[in-house]
Scaffold this motif. Structure first.
Motif, PDB file in Angstrom:
ATOM      1  N   GLU A  88     -14.734   1.539   5.244  1.00 46.05           N
ATOM      2  CA  GLU A  88     -13.290   1.534   5.536  1.00 46.05           C
ATOM      3  C   GLU A  88     -13.123   1.420   7.044  1.00 46.05           C
ATOM      4  N   GLN A  97     -12.821   3.759  -2.902  1.00 45.05           N
ATOM      5  CA  GLN A  97     -12.319   2.410  -3.168  1.00 45.05           C
ATOM      6  C   GLN A  97     -13.045   1.668  -4.287  1.00 45.05           C
ATOM      7  N   LYS A 156     -12.706   3.415  -7.749  1.00 44.71           N
ATOM      8  CA  LYS A 156     -11.395   3.339  -8.403  1.00 44.71           C
ATOM      9  C   LYS A 156     -11.157   1.939  -8.957  1.00 44.71           C
ATOM     10  N   ARG A 171     -15.373  10.168   7.180  1.00 38.76           N
ATOM     11  CA  ARG A 171     -15.514   9.080   8.160  1.00 38.76           C
ATOM     12  C   ARG A 171     -15.963   9.647   9.487  1.00 38.76           C
ATOM     13  N   GLN A 203      -7.023  12.228   0.689  1.00 45.81           N
ATOM     14  CA  GLN A 203      -6.073  11.187   0.295  1.00 45.81           C
ATOM     15  C   GLN A 203      -5.609  11.433  -1.129  1.00 45.81           C
ATOM     16  N   HIS A 244      -7.736  -4.535   6.593  1.00 48.08           N
ATOM     17  CA  HIS A 244      -7.631  -3.329   5.763  1.00 48.08           C
ATOM     18  C   HIS A 244      -9.037  -3.028   5.257  1.00 48.08           C
ATOM     19  N   HIS A 245      -9.420  -3.555   4.110  1.00 45.64           N
ATOM     20  CA  HIS A 245     -10.836  -3.530   3.725  1.00 45.64           C
ATOM     21  C   HIS A 245     -11.127  -4.808   2.962  1.00 45.64           C
ATOM     22  N   ARG A 247      -5.795  -6.041  -5.002  1.00 42.05           N
ATOM     23  CA  ARG A 247      -7.213  -6.327  -4.779  1.00 42.05           C
ATOM     24  C   ARG A 247      -7.584  -7.734  -5.228  1.00 42.05           C
TER      25      ARG A 247
HETATM   26  N1  ASP Z   1      -9.155   2.878   0.277  1.00 38.29           N
HETATM   27  C1  ASP Z   1      -8.028   2.522   1.082  1.00 38.29           C
HETATM   28  C2  ASP Z   1      -8.011   3.369   2.366  1.00 38.29           C
HETATM   29  O1  ASP Z   1      -8.653   4.406   2.441  1.00 38.29           O
HETATM   30  C3  ASP Z   1      -6.734   2.697   0.398  1.00 38.29           C
HETATM   31  C4  ASP Z   1      -6.502   1.658  -0.639  1.00 38.29           C
HETATM   32  O2  ASP Z   1      -6.695   0.476  -0.368  1.00 38.29           O
HETATM   33  O3  ASP Z   1      -6.083   2.056  -1.731  1.00 38.29           O
HETATM   34  O4  ASP Z   1      -7.307   3.021   3.291  1.00 38.29           O
END
Ligand code: ASP
Length: 463
Positions: free
Chosen positions: A165, A189, A192, A211, A226, A326-327, A367
């Motif tokens: 991330e 991530q 899920k 992190r 989160q 973002h990722h 996604r």
């Molecule tokens: N995993 C992402 C983050 O930590 C959040 C997401 O894309 O749902 O920012």
């Protein structure tokens, strides 16, 4: 005799009760002593003569009669201000030494190391007690809300493999397979998304994320929580609406004194935010001194990539041109797919950031569910074959029937910080790490025994 809670004493006027709790204050007026006794429900004045010796913050048990105070001695500041206890017995259960830090004020001025070292005392401070209790109300609300809306709460592993991330990983050495390491998840991530392949459709979890990145006021070092969510068969619009509804209802129920500045929440493109406000998390409050104003907004249309920098440890620290903004599982905007070949810098991502009073309190995206697009992204961010192999399971999973999916992960600590007007996330966490990365009370990281290292096959460089 059964214990009565402070809050219930009001119902017991002229009766005998037994109370247990802490001594908040003692006022000695010669023969007569006043003790303010505190338990989890409140505080009450107790009066007595010839009492056992006691100090503030000791744990005591008292027995006595609840009596009405004379009109002119009523204290309007506390719920029990119209009554007091005439103590007949005082039993000191645990005598407290003088505390190493004051706990009656708000404590902002006290050195962080001291507050953390004695966090269990710092948490007795009314402000901190309140923050932690409200946080629990918030999580309970969210859990109920999501469960009532057909979400399943699912835990995912902490000992796992890297899920980048954008930060450094924390590694945990394996004893059974010496020389190998687990990584603590920077977020759940991948798990899920795989739960969507598994057909769960609507998932949430209060997820601990790890992190290794520099702490800031709005970011604790090491770990944070989160509210991680993922949904199948949704578009970005569905995710925004759901999160907006949930948080608006939460504010109404738990923070009725607060006003949401604009509903529906304003939506701002990344470009507009940068141009108009100079950043991508604009503070839209009209009056920044008003503690009850909540300015939520969405920031959308982020570029899918940023130029890779030294900070992008995972992606090659500047060796390739692009890094995901973002990722790497974020879907490109469908209208921009052809730009992936020609002008990747112009591709927008289906990313959404949730902003509250100038803080980014959540992020998420739709996604990628097409393995071919995912491969293309891997290529653009400069993944080697070996790096690609690390995510082979995602590509594989997507070949067995994957629903379109997306999600969001509001940061609980940051949300609490914003809504409680606290200057730092540490003020809403029970046991935060200090800004130098030291944990509260238990003082980690710390050295370990030679034997333990030997078992793990690890040698520490003496330098
Ligand atoms: N995993 C992402 C983050 O930590 C959040 C997401 O894309 O749902 O920012």
């Amino acid at each position: 005799m059964q214990r009565t809670l402070v809050v219930d004493t009001i119902k017991n006027v002229d009766e005998k009760v037994k109370l247990e709790g802490w001594v908040s204050t003692i006022r000695d007026h010669g023969k007569i002593t006043f003790i303010d006794l505190r338990d989890r429900t409140g505080i009450i004045q107790c009066v007595g003569t010839n009492l056992a010796k006691v100090t503030t913050e000791s744990v005591i048990e008292i027995e006595g009669k609840v009596v009405k105070r004379p009109e002119k001695l009523v204290n309007a500041n506390i719920d029990t201000g119209k009554i007091e206890i005439q103590m007949e017995k005082l039993n000191v259960i645990s005598l407290a030494q003088e505390l190493p830090l004051p706990i009656d004020g708000d404590g902002y001025e006290i050195d962080e190391e001291i507050r953390n070292k004695y966090r269990y005392l710092d948490l007795r401070r009314p402000r901190m007690t309140r923050n932690i209790r409200i946080r629990s109300k918030v999580t309970q609300f969210l859990r109920n809300w999501l469960t009532n809306n057909d979400f399943v709460e699912i835990e995912t592993p902490i000992l796992t493999k890297t899920t980048p991330e954008g930060a450094r990983d924390f590694l945990v050495p394996s004893r059974l397979q010496q020389g190998k390491f687990y990584a603590l998840p920077q977020s759940p991530q991948q798990y899920k998304q795989l739960l969507m392949v598994a057909g769960m459709e609507r998932y949430f979890q209060f997820a601990r994320c790890f992190r290794d990145e520099d702490p800031r006021k709005d970011r604790a070092y090491g770990e944070f929580t989160q509210l991680d969510m993922e949904m199948s068969f949704v578009e970005q619009e569905d995710i925004l609406n759901l999160a907006e509804k949930m948080f608006s209802e939460l504010v109404k129920e738990i923070f009725p004194e607060k006003k949401i500045f604009q509903s529906p929440w304003p939506r701002i493109s990344h470009k507009e935010a940068k141009e108009k406000y100079g950043n991508d998390k604009p503070d839209l409050r009209k009056d920044k001194n008003d503690p009850n104003e909540l300015a939520f907004c969405w920031v959308l249309d982020f570029p899918l990539f940023t130029e890779q920098s030294k900070e992008d440890f995972f992606y090659g620290s500047g060796q390739a041109k692009w890094a995901p903004s973002h990722h790497m599982f974020t879907s490109p905007h469908p209208d921009d797919l052809n730009l992936l070949e020609t002008d990747p810098g112009k591709v927008r991502g289906l990313q959404h950031d949730m902003v509250l009073n100038g803080l980014e309190v959540g992020g998420g995206s739709i996604r990628i569910s097409d393995p071919k697009v995912q491969e293309k992204i891997f290529k653009l961010i400069g993944f080697s074959e070996k790096q690609k192999d690390q995510f082979e399971h995602m590509l594989k999973a997507f070949t067995f029937g994957v629903p379109p999916h997306g999600g969001i992960a509001p940061g609980l600590d940051r949300f609490m910080m914003a809504i409680l007007n606290e200057p730092s996330v540490r003020e809403v966490m029970a046991y935060p790490t200090s800004s130098s990365g030291q944990t509260s009370v238990l003082d980690a990281p710390s050295e370990t025994s030679k034997d333990q290292l030997k078992e793990l096959g690890i040698k520490v460089n003496e330098n």
